[in-house]
Design a protein around this motif. Structure first.
Motif, PDB file in Angstrom:
ATOM      1  N   GLN A  61       0.708  -1.272   0.104  1.00  0.00           N
ATOM      2  CA  GLN A  61       0.155   0.051  -0.055  1.00  0.00           C
ATOM      3  C   GLN A  61       0.875   1.228   0.080  1.00  0.00           C
ATOM      4  O   GLN A  61       0.471   2.257  -0.700  1.00  0.00           O
ATOM      5  N   ALA A  62       2.008   1.149   0.851  1.00  0.00           N
ATOM      6  CA  ALA A  62       2.893   2.404   0.789  1.00  0.00           C
ATOM      7  C   ALA A  62       3.384   2.839  -0.403  1.00  0.00           C
ATOM      8  O   ALA A  62       3.797   3.813  -0.741  1.00  0.00           O
ATOM      9  N   THR A  63       3.698   1.698  -1.351  1.00  0.00           N
ATOM     10  CA  THR A  63       4.384   1.998  -2.761  1.00  0.00           C
ATOM     11  C   THR A  63       3.323   2.723  -3.675  1.00  0.00           C
ATOM     12  O   THR A  63       3.659   3.283  -4.462  1.00  0.00           O
ATOM     13  N   LYS A  64       1.860   2.399  -3.321  1.00  0.00           N
ATOM     14  CA  LYS A  64       0.839   3.218  -4.170  1.00  0.00           C
ATOM     15  C   LYS A  64       0.765   4.418  -3.781  1.00  0.00           C
ATOM     16  O   LYS A  64       0.686   5.379  -4.486  1.00  0.00           O
ATOM     17  N   THR A  65       0.585   4.624  -2.435  1.00  0.00           N
ATOM     18  CA  THR A  65       0.430   5.894  -2.001  1.00  0.00           C
ATOM     19  C   THR A  65       0.913   5.869  -0.445  1.00  0.00           C
ATOM     20  O   THR A  65       0.594   5.121   0.193  1.00  0.00           O
ATOM     21  N   ALA A  69      -4.054   7.515   3.935  1.00  0.00           N
ATOM     22  CA  ALA A  69      -4.339   6.019   3.254  1.00  0.00           C
ATOM     23  C   ALA A  69      -3.797   5.060   3.976  1.00  0.00           C
ATOM     24  O   ALA A  69      -4.166   3.898   3.803  1.00  0.00           O
ATOM     25  N   LEU A  70      -2.765   5.291   4.762  1.00  0.00           N
ATOM     26  CA  LEU A  70      -1.876   3.939   5.108  1.00  0.00           C
ATOM     27  C   LEU A  70      -2.327   3.612   6.709  1.00  0.00           C
ATOM     28  O   LEU A  70      -2.036   2.676   7.014  1.00  0.00           O
ATOM     29  N   ARG A  71      -3.367   4.587   7.276  1.00  0.00           N
ATOM     30  CA  ARG A  71      -3.515   4.049   8.740  1.00  0.00           C
ATOM     31  C   ARG A  71      -4.237   2.983   8.963  1.00  0.00           C
ATOM     32  O   ARG A  71      -3.842   2.175   9.793  1.00  0.00           O
ATOM     33  N   PRO A  72      -5.157   2.613   8.062  1.00  0.00           N
ATOM     34  CA  PRO A  72      -5.984   1.372   8.299  1.00  0.00           C
ATOM     35  C   PRO A  72      -5.084  -0.099   8.262  1.00  0.00           C
ATOM     36  O   PRO A  72      -5.123  -0.876   9.166  1.00  0.00           O
ATOM     37  N   ALA A  73      -4.133   0.217   7.038  1.00  0.00           N
ATOM     38  CA  ALA A  73      -3.135  -1.086   7.096  1.00  0.00           C
ATOM     39  C   ALA A  73      -2.229  -0.931   8.335  1.00  0.00           C
ATOM     40  O   ALA A  73      -1.761  -2.137   8.859  1.00  0.00           O
ATOM     41  N   TYR A  74      -1.945   0.072   8.786  1.00  0.00           N
ATOM     42  CA  TYR A  74      -0.951   0.249   9.887  1.00  0.00           C
ATOM     43  C   TYR A  74      -1.522  -0.568  11.132  1.00  0.00           C
ATOM     44  O   TYR A  74      -0.999  -1.120  11.820  1.00  0.00           O
ATOM     45  N   GLN A  75      -2.883   0.001  11.199  1.00  0.00           N
ATOM     46  CA  GLN A  75      -3.422  -0.323  12.500  1.00  0.00           C
ATOM     47  C   GLN A  75      -3.750  -2.103  12.296  1.00  0.00           C
ATOM     48  O   GLN A  75      -3.406  -2.887  13.268  1.00  0.00           O
ATOM     49  N   ALA A  76      -4.086  -2.650  11.087  1.00  0.00           N
ATOM     50  CA  ALA A  76      -4.121  -3.987  10.969  1.00  0.00           C
ATOM     51  C   ALA A  76      -2.726  -4.850  11.246  1.00  0.00           C
ATOM     52  O   ALA A  76      -2.791  -5.741  11.825  1.00  0.00           O
ATOM     53  N   THR A  77      -1.776  -4.150  10.977  1.00  0.00           N
ATOM     54  CA  THR A  77      -0.443  -4.614  11.074  1.00  0.00           C
ATOM     55  C   THR A  77      -0.044  -4.730  12.482  1.00  0.00           C
ATOM     56  O   THR A  77       0.456  -5.800  13.059  1.00  0.00           O
ATOM     57  N   TYR A  78      -0.187  -3.594  13.280  1.00  0.00           N
ATOM     58  CA  TYR A  78      -0.127  -3.661  14.550  1.00  0.00           C
ATOM     59  C   TYR A  78      -0.853  -4.636  15.478  1.00  0.00           C
ATOM     60  O   TYR A  78      -0.635  -5.230  16.242  1.00  0.00           O
ATOM     61  N   ASP A  79      -2.314  -4.811  14.959  1.00  0.00           N
ATOM     62  CA  ASP A  79      -3.105  -5.768  15.467  1.00  0.00           C
ATOM     63  C   ASP A  79      -2.429  -7.165  15.368  1.00  0.00           C
ATOM     64  O   ASP A  79      -2.546  -8.254  16.349  1.00  0.00           O
ATOM     65  N   GLN A 101       2.895  13.318  -1.311  1.00  0.00           N
ATOM     66  CA  GLN A 101       3.382  12.367  -1.990  1.00  0.00           C
ATOM     67  C   GLN A 101       4.658  12.894  -2.749  1.00  0.00           C
ATOM     68  O   GLN A 101       4.569  13.986  -3.326  1.00  0.00           O
ATOM     69  N   GLY A 102       5.549  11.977  -2.485  1.00  0.00           N
ATOM     70  CA  GLY A 102       6.935  12.408  -3.620  1.00  0.00           C
ATOM     71  C   GLY A 102       7.820  13.037  -2.544  1.00  0.00           C
ATOM     72  O   GLY A 102       8.921  13.519  -3.095  1.00  0.00           O
ATOM     73  N   SER A 103       7.457  13.405  -1.296  1.00  0.00           N
ATOM     74  CA  SER A 103       8.406  14.296  -0.462  1.00  0.00           C
ATOM     75  C   SER A 103       9.494  13.335   0.244  1.00  0.00           C
ATOM     76  O   SER A 103       9.160  12.112   0.234  1.00  0.00           O
ATOM     77  N   TYR A 104      10.254  13.674   1.043  1.00  0.00           N
ATOM     78  CA  TYR A 104      11.078  12.920   1.531  1.00  0.00           C
ATOM     79  C   TYR A 104      10.620  12.169   2.838  1.00  0.00           C
ATOM     80  O   TYR A 104      10.824  10.803   2.982  1.00  0.00           O
ATOM     81  N   THR A 105       9.628  12.760   3.366  1.00  0.00           N
ATOM     82  CA  THR A 105       8.996  12.120   4.391  1.00  0.00           C
ATOM     83  C   THR A 105       8.278  11.002   3.619  1.00  0.00           C
ATOM     84  O   THR A 105       8.060   9.742   4.260  1.00  0.00           O
ATOM     85  N   CYS A 106       7.535  11.258   2.568  1.00  0.00           N
ATOM     86  CA  CYS A 106       6.994   9.760   1.912  1.00  0.00           C
ATOM     87  C   CYS A 106       7.955   8.673   1.686  1.00  0.00           C
ATOM     88  O   CYS A 106       7.585   7.619   1.803  1.00  0.00           O
ATOM     89  N   THR A 144       7.813   4.967   2.900  1.00  0.00           N
ATOM     90  CA  THR A 144       7.798   3.651   2.324  1.00  0.00           C
ATOM     91  C   THR A 144       8.846   2.682   2.674  1.00  0.00           C
ATOM     92  O   THR A 144       8.895   1.621   2.673  1.00  0.00           O
ATOM     93  N   THR A 145      10.171   3.398   2.768  1.00  0.00           N
ATOM     94  CA  THR A 145      11.148   2.474   3.373  1.00  0.00           C
ATOM     95  C   THR A 145      11.108   1.726   4.624  1.00  0.00           C
ATOM     96  O   THR A 145      11.384   0.688   4.746  1.00  0.00           O
ATOM     97  N   ILE A 146      10.426   2.477   5.646  1.00  0.00           N
ATOM     98  CA  ILE A 146      10.334   1.952   6.927  1.00  0.00           C
ATOM     99  C   ILE A 146       9.200   0.916   6.818  1.00  0.00           C
ATOM    100  O   ILE A 146       9.603  -0.197   7.417  1.00  0.00           O
ATOM    101  N   ALA A 147       8.077   1.146   5.887  1.00  0.00           N
ATOM    102  CA  ALA A 147       7.467   0.082   5.707  1.00  0.00           C
ATOM    103  C   ALA A 147       7.896  -1.210   5.109  1.00  0.00           C
ATOM    104  O   ALA A 147       7.679  -2.520   5.640  1.00  0.00           O
ATOM    105  N   ALA A 148       8.869  -0.865   3.995  1.00  0.00           N
ATOM    106  CA  ALA A 148       9.688  -2.314   3.315  1.00  0.00           C
ATOM    107  C   ALA A 148      10.556  -2.896   4.408  1.00  0.00           C
ATOM    108  O   ALA A 148      10.733  -4.022   4.719  1.00  0.00           O
ATOM    109  N   ASP A 149      11.152  -2.082   5.311  1.00  0.00           N
ATOM    110  CA  ASP A 149      12.191  -2.571   5.994  1.00  0.00           C
ATOM    111  C   ASP A 149      11.414  -3.405   7.108  1.00  0.00           C
ATOM    112  O   ASP A 149      11.805  -4.574   7.589  1.00  0.00           O
TER     113      ASP A 149
END
Length: 328
Positions: free
Chosen positions: A46-50, A55-65, A143-148, A152-157
């Motif tokens: 999801q992070a690679t898409k946006t 947009a990422l918060r629901p997937a984040y919560q599911a991951t933490y769960d 989108q496209g910023s350094y924080t973006c 994405t990198t932290i999610a991949a890691d």
């Protein structure tokens, strides 16, 4: 005939050990790590898409769960591997400072997920992502910023870490636990040692929940510390405490091949206590009545711990009052 009774007891303990270890691995631990890896993959995809926070918060919560059922295991690959998945407590604020430095300097390490594995654990994993996705001062990135890119990198890691943990447990450490007492196993010299190791993890988790997840934000009556609550920015403080207790209960149920009525009743009382807490982030503990409700939940966690000691510890020959922090 004098030797038959001790022999029967020894055989019964060995059978219990084998069944308890296998059931705990097959019903709980291995599926837990596999599920965590599935959710981190979905989050990373999801992070690679946006990469936008909302947009990422629901997937984040599911991951933490998905993390919480195995979060407090500190055995084998999880002994050190869990630290970079969820770096908490962070008493000195390393996560915020490290992320701020990366963003201020636009450190190019954020463009390489493999290289990011060498970054301080304070800037990796679920709590680092929480800062970037939920902190109002950080989450309004484009989108496209350094924080973006950093998100994405932290999610991949995180995804790489989750899959590494799942593989290590399934392909290596599960075998170490299953082969306890067999020739060549220098980690667990008897079957009962493996069972006791898992039992210790259950009690350690409940101690951590009572003393850290609940105790840290409560602080003292004169000086409550709501800012110290785990995952408060994402509103998960209460949820994490309850899920950790549920995980301990689930491990206990898998470990024992007998009924646990006192443990089940203690878990039900814990759910009841949690239902009376209104602030999921414990930010209202400055109010005496709200603090009292968290204290009641803390006592319910202690009661669950005691019930498990009575119903499982006695069967293992471990007296109630055993200190799970001793590593014995």
């Amino acid at each position: 005939m004098k030797f038959l009774a001790p022999l029967a007891v020894t055989c019964a303990l060995a059978t219990t050990a084998l069944a308890g270890v296998d059931d705990t691995l097959d019903q709980y631990i291995l599926p837990g790590f596999d599920n965590f890896a599935k959710t981190t993959q979905a989050l990373s995809t999801q992070a690679t898409k946006t990469c936008r926070a909302k947009a990422l918060r629901p997937a984040y919560q599911a991951t933490y769960d998905a993390w919480m059922p195995v979060a407090d295991l500190r055995l084998g690959p999880s002994e050190t591997g869990a630290l970079s998945v969820a770096f908490w407590p962070d008493s000195r604020g390393f996560t915020g400072r490290t992320l701020a430095r990366l963003i201020a300097e636009k450190d190019p390490v954020a463009q390489d997920a493999e290289a990011y594995a060498e970054v301080s654990i304070a800037a990796r994993g679920l709590l680092a992502l929480e800062r970037l996705l939920f902190d109002p001062d950080l989450a309004d990135y484009r989108q496209g910023s350094y924080t973006c890119t950093l998100v994405t990198t932290i999610a991949a890691d995180l995804d790489a870490q989750a899959h590494a943990l799942a593989r290590a447990w399934r392909n290596s450490y599960a075998g170490t636990l299953r082969s306890a007492g067999q020739p060549g196993n220098n980690t667990y010299l008897s079957e009962n040692e493996a069972l006791r190791a898992l039992y210790t993890q259950i009690l350690s988790s409940l101690d951590f929940t009572a003393n850290q997840r609940l105790g840290r934000p409560m602080g003292s009556f004169e000086r409550p510390r709501p800012a110290r609550a785990e995952a408060r920015r994402s509103g998960r403080s209460l949820r994490n405490a309850v899920m950790a207790a549920e995980a301990a209960h689930g491990l206990a149920t898998a470990l024992a091949d007998w009924d646990l009525p006192e443990t089940d009743a203690a878990m039900a009382k814990l759910h009841e206590a949690a239902s009376h807490i209104s602030d999921p982030a414990f930010q209202d503990v400055t109010d005496p009545q709200a603090r009292l409700r968290v204290e009641v939940l803390q006592q319910a966690v202690h009661s669950l711990n005691e019930a498990i000691q009575v119903e499982i510890g006695a069967r293992l020959g471990i007296a109630p009052g055993f200190n799970s922090q001793d590593g014995d």
